[in-house]
Design an enzyme around this catalytic site. Structure first.
Site, PDB file in Angstrom:
ATOM      1  N   GLY A 142       0.839  -1.193   0.000  1.00 17.88           N
ATOM      2  CA  GLY A 142       0.000   0.000   0.000  1.00 17.88           C
ATOM      3  C   GLY A 142       0.872   1.240   0.000  1.00 17.88           C
TER       4      GLY A 142
ATOM      5  N   GLN B  42       2.856   9.923   1.990  1.00 23.08           N
ATOM      6  CA  GLN B  42       4.220   9.367   2.034  1.00 23.08           C
ATOM      7  C   GLN B  42       5.111   9.877   0.909  1.00 23.08           C
ATOM      8  OE1 GLN B  42       2.481   5.209   2.433  1.00 23.08           O
ATOM      9  NE2 GLN B  42       4.382   4.963   3.564  1.00 23.08           N
TER      10      GLN B  42
ATOM     11  N   CYS C 204       6.128  -0.375   7.470  1.00 24.38           N
ATOM     12  CA  CYS C 204       5.747   0.833   6.740  1.00 24.38           C
ATOM     13  C   CYS C 204       6.933   1.303   5.904  1.00 24.38           C
ATOM     14  CB  CYS C 204       5.333   1.924   7.728  1.00 24.38           C
ATOM     15  SG  CYS C 204       4.824   3.453   6.934  1.00 24.38           S
ATOM     16  N   LEU C 205       6.665   1.683   4.672  1.00 25.11           N
ATOM     17  CA  LEU C 205       7.736   2.168   3.791  1.00 25.11           C
ATOM     18  C   LEU C 205       8.344   3.467   4.327  1.00 25.11           C
ATOM     19  CD1 LEU C 205       6.033   1.441   0.353  1.00 25.11           C
ATOM     20  CD2 LEU C 205       7.875   0.138   1.438  1.00 25.11           C
TER      21      LEU C 205
ATOM     22  N   HIS D 258      -4.243   1.410   7.948  1.00 24.04           N
ATOM     23  CA  HIS D 258      -2.868   1.940   7.991  1.00 24.04           C
ATOM     24  C   HIS D 258      -2.723   3.116   7.016  1.00 24.04           C
ATOM     25  CE1 HIS D 258       1.686   1.130   7.998  1.00 24.04           C
ATOM     26  NE2 HIS D 258       1.536   1.893   6.930  1.00 24.04           N
ATOM     27  N   GLU D 259      -3.282   2.971   5.805  1.00 19.75           N
ATOM     28  CA  GLU D 259      -3.148   4.032   4.790  1.00 19.75           C
ATOM     29  C   GLU D 259      -3.980   5.265   5.157  1.00 19.75           C
ATOM     30  OE1 GLU D 259      -0.779   3.514   3.045  1.00 19.75           O
ATOM     31  OE2 GLU D 259      -0.660   1.331   2.982  1.00 19.75           O
TER      32      GLU D 259
ATOM     33  N   HIS E  77      -2.191   7.377   7.531  1.00 15.62           N
ATOM     34  CA  HIS E  77      -1.209   8.265   6.886  1.00 15.62           C
ATOM     35  C   HIS E  77      -1.862   9.571   6.448  1.00 15.62           C
ATOM     36  CE1 HIS E  77       2.532   6.025   6.642  1.00 15.62           C
ATOM     37  NE2 HIS E  77       1.963   4.973   6.076  1.00 15.62           N
TER      38      HIS E  77
HETATM   39  O1  GNR Z   1       4.117  -2.679   2.573  1.00 21.83           O
HETATM   40  C1  GNR Z   1       3.478  -2.542   3.631  1.00 21.83           C
HETATM   41  N1  GNR Z   1       3.189  -3.638   4.374  1.00 21.83           N
HETATM   42  C2  GNR Z   1       2.318  -3.625   5.457  1.00 21.83           C
HETATM   43  C3  GNR Z   1       2.311  -4.738   6.284  1.00 21.83           C
HETATM   44  C4  GNR Z   1       1.445  -4.796   7.361  1.00 21.83           C
HETATM   45  C5  GNR Z   1       0.599  -3.743   7.613  1.00 21.83           C
HETATM   46  C6  GNR Z   1       0.601  -2.616   6.808  1.00 21.83           C
HETATM   47  C7  GNR Z   1       1.455  -2.568   5.730  1.00 21.83           C
HETATM   48  S1  GNR Z   1       1.452  -1.171   4.690  1.00 21.83           S
HETATM   49  C8  GNR Z   1       3.088  -1.182   4.092  1.00 21.83           C
HETATM   50  C9  GNR Z   1       3.276  -0.122   3.020  1.00 21.83           C
HETATM   51  C10 GNR Z   1       3.080   1.236   3.635  1.00 21.83           C
HETATM   52  O2  GNR Z   1       3.891   1.785   4.334  1.00 21.83           O
HETATM   53  N2  GNR Z   1       1.939   1.818   3.418  1.00 21.83           N
HETATM   54  O3  GNR Z   1       1.683   3.018   3.967  1.00 21.83           O
HETATM   55 NI    NI Z   2       2.843   3.069   5.796  1.00 23.60          NI
END
Ligand code: GNR
Ligand code: NI
Length: 177
Positions: free
Chosen positions: A46, A51, A91-92, A133-134, A137
């Site tokens: 995601g 980001q 998270c990236l 999670h997104e 952000h």
């Molecule tokens: O790549 C991602 N893997 C992930 C694994 C578990 C819960 C959430 C994520 S999202 C993350 C990519 C990211 O940072 N999205 O904002």
């Molecule tokens: Ni993230």
């Protein structure tokens, strides 16, 4: 297509609250393509516009094994949540760190697609976790905010050090050392 730079915690810009998108045009669709390229290249499941320093309510997701199920949500709103699920998240914007986070197990989300059409989605498991999670952000929130201040500060210090070293490597590529 272009790969976009991803901001890293504790960059203050990750704390920006994104605003709703009003116009969905070809320019935005080209930007969405760049977000997909950035997400697939990373690789991640995601990516939120926040980001990549674009502060509008836009996320792309692909949790499929074969990376062939792209999902774009514009102005996403969670209308229903229930249950509790704990999953290890990464998270990236927090590269190299993985911690357990508690989220809703089932969600219903309303959003617009790339054509500007409204749709509703119900999700559970990894997809539900990823959408939450997104959307966090877009509200300036990161998964490290759910950890203890001690853990969060350890991660913050290590990432500041890591990004400092990365910047040095860019200035002095190994070929010139
Ligand atoms: O790549 C991602 N893997 C992930 C694994 C578990 C819960 C959430 C994520 S999202 C993350 C990519 C990211 O940072 N999205 O904002
Ligand atoms: Ni993230």
């Amino acid at each position: 297509m272009a790969k976009l730079d991803i901001l890293h915690f504790p960059d203050k810009r990750l704390r920006t609250k994104a605003v709703n998108i009003i116009t969905i045009d070809d320019k935005l669709r080209r930007f969405i393509d760049d977000m997909y390229e950035t997400m697939y290249d990373a690789p991640g499941i995601g990516l939120a516009a926040t980001q990549v320093n674009f502060h509008k309510r836009l996320i792309v997701i692909d949790i499929s094994e074969d990376k062939d199920e792209p999902l774009c949500l514009i102005n996403p709103v969670i209308t229903h949540k229930d249950g509790v699920e704990i999953m290890q998240e990464g998270c990236l914007s927090v590269p190299g760190f993985y911690e357990n986070v508690e989220r809703a197990e089932h969600i219903t989300v309303n959003a617009l697609n790339q054509q500007g059409e409204a749709f509703e989605l119900t999700a559970e498991g990894l997809l539900a976790v990823c959408i939450q999670h997104e959307i966090d952000h877009l509200d300036g929130k990161l998964f490290v905010d759910y950890l203890s201040p001690l853990k969060r500060n350890r991660i913050r210090k290590k990432l500041i050090q890591m990004d400092k070293e990365l910047a040095q490597q860019v200035k002095q590529p190994s070929s010139t050392l």
